[in-house]
Enzyme design. Structure first.
Site: not given
Length: 380
Positions: A82-84, A212, A257, A296-297, A326-327
């Protein structure tokens, strides 16, 4: 943390895979006639021209000298690009409200491209299989991946659909909300993947998938990998829909997640006990290993019949942008896994990479190199 060994290397850049290596696999072990790996030998130990790490000083602390011309079997990422389109805001707008962004910019991203870029920047041989449109956004992604050391022989440019893009609303605390437009990621795929694509998958050391791109593509890839004994990690991020059983049947490690785990199982995930119960539901769905990203955990790896392995978060000096964290975690885990590291070492390596990622804005621009990850681990 002591006993981390690091050896420098040149950037990996493969030649086009015109005749992919023939591969035979029995169980979890590999016999690769081109790469020369057999039985349970660790590819990175046998012939590793890349930086290597050994968190446990009793394991692989003195890797042998590299043998020219024998790279380890690659990480193959099949997924989205993707282009973010980033907009920095103080808060999310209310319904019917218009607010102003502080800044805006367009960067390369997408879960598949992010994971491939992470593999490349960690100096592991990485191929990306995906689609972009014949447009400026497609060229932006291609340039970013090439600069990250990713092989793009199997990246297709399609004229009938624009490059996928995402609007990333980045708040001042580093948290983000994202809206995705699939574009070439979700359309124009061939009904049956090419023999070249599938042979690349069968010759891989490990395969990474996300949600995706169409499930039909993921299913073909996962089945090809399973037929050759190649481990498959499925990142749960992407489309908000149940995962087809046909796909789960060919997945070795499922990686959601907290929110994805809750949504896909219909169970709460606010406490570790609740997370464990939701993971048990995944076992019922046929998945034997679940790698849960807990923000954060930290994270936890669940293996059916065993005690979960917990990994606390490695604190970042500053959190600027959690996009791509995450990635980064999933790809770094995959790299350590295919290099034969222990489950605990895989988790700590992934946690360190994610900690560095959140300290830089942008997804692909934030992916750390291997030396930075090892330096952080050594400093703990």
């Amino acid at each position: 943390m002591k006993g981390i060994a690091f050896s420098p290397s040149n950037q990996w850049c493969p030649k086009p895979l015109k005749n992919p290596p023939s591969t035979h696999r029995a169980g979890a072990f590999t016999i690769n006639r081109r790469f020369g790996f057999s039985n349970n030998e660790n590819p990175s130990n046998k012939t590793n021209p890349f930086p290597c790490f050994a968190i446990n000083p009793s394991r692989n602390s003195n890797p042998p000298a590299p043998v020219p011309g024998s790279p380890p079997p690659p990480l193959v990422v099949v997924g989205s690009a993707n282009a973010d389109i980033y907009v920095e805001i103080e808060r999310l707008p209310m319904e019917g409200e218009t607010i102003s962004a502080k800044t805006g910019q367009t960067l390369a991203g997408g879960k598949g491209a992010n994971q491939a870029a992470c593999g490349g920047k960690l100096s592991y041989p990485t191929y990306f299989v995906g689609q972009v449109g014949d447009d400026a956004h497609g060229r932006l992604i291609t340039d970013a991946l090439e600069n990250g050391g990713v092989c793009l022989d199997r990246l297709s440019t399609v004229a009938a659909s624009p490059t996928g893009h995402a609007v990333v609303m980045l708040q001042s605390d580093g948290q983000n909300s994202i809206i995705i437009v699939g574009g070439a990621n979700m359309s124009c795929w061939p009904e049956t993947l090419s023999d070249e694509d599938l042979e690349l998958v069968r010759s891989a050391g490990i395969v990474l998938l996300q949600r995706e791109i169409p499930d039909s593509v993921n299913i073909q890839v996962a089945k090809a990998a399973r037929s050759a004994g190649v481990p498959v990690i499925l990142d749960a991020g992407g489309v908000d829909a149940p995962v087809p059983q046909e796909l789960l049947n060919s997945v070795d490690i499922f990686s959601p997640n907290e929110s994805e785990l809750s949504r896909l199982t219909g169970m709460p995930t606010e406490t570790f006990e609740q997370i464990s119960q939701a993971v048990a539901k995944c076992y019922e769905m046929g998945v034997k290993q679940v790698l849960v990203k807990l923000g954060a955990k930290g994270s936890a790896l669940f293996v059916q019949g065993e005690e979960p392995i917990k990994q606390p978060v490695i604190s970042a000096e500053k959190v600027l942008d959690t996009t791509g964290a995450g990635d980064t975690f999933t790809a770094a885990f995959a790299v350590a896994f295919v290099e034969g590291k222990s489950e605990k070492d895989c988790l700590s390596f992934a946690a360190a990479a994610a900690s560095l990622c959140v300290q830089v804005k942008g997804a692909i621009p934030s992916m750390p190199d291997r030396k930075s990850v090892l330096n952080l681990l050594q400093s703990i």
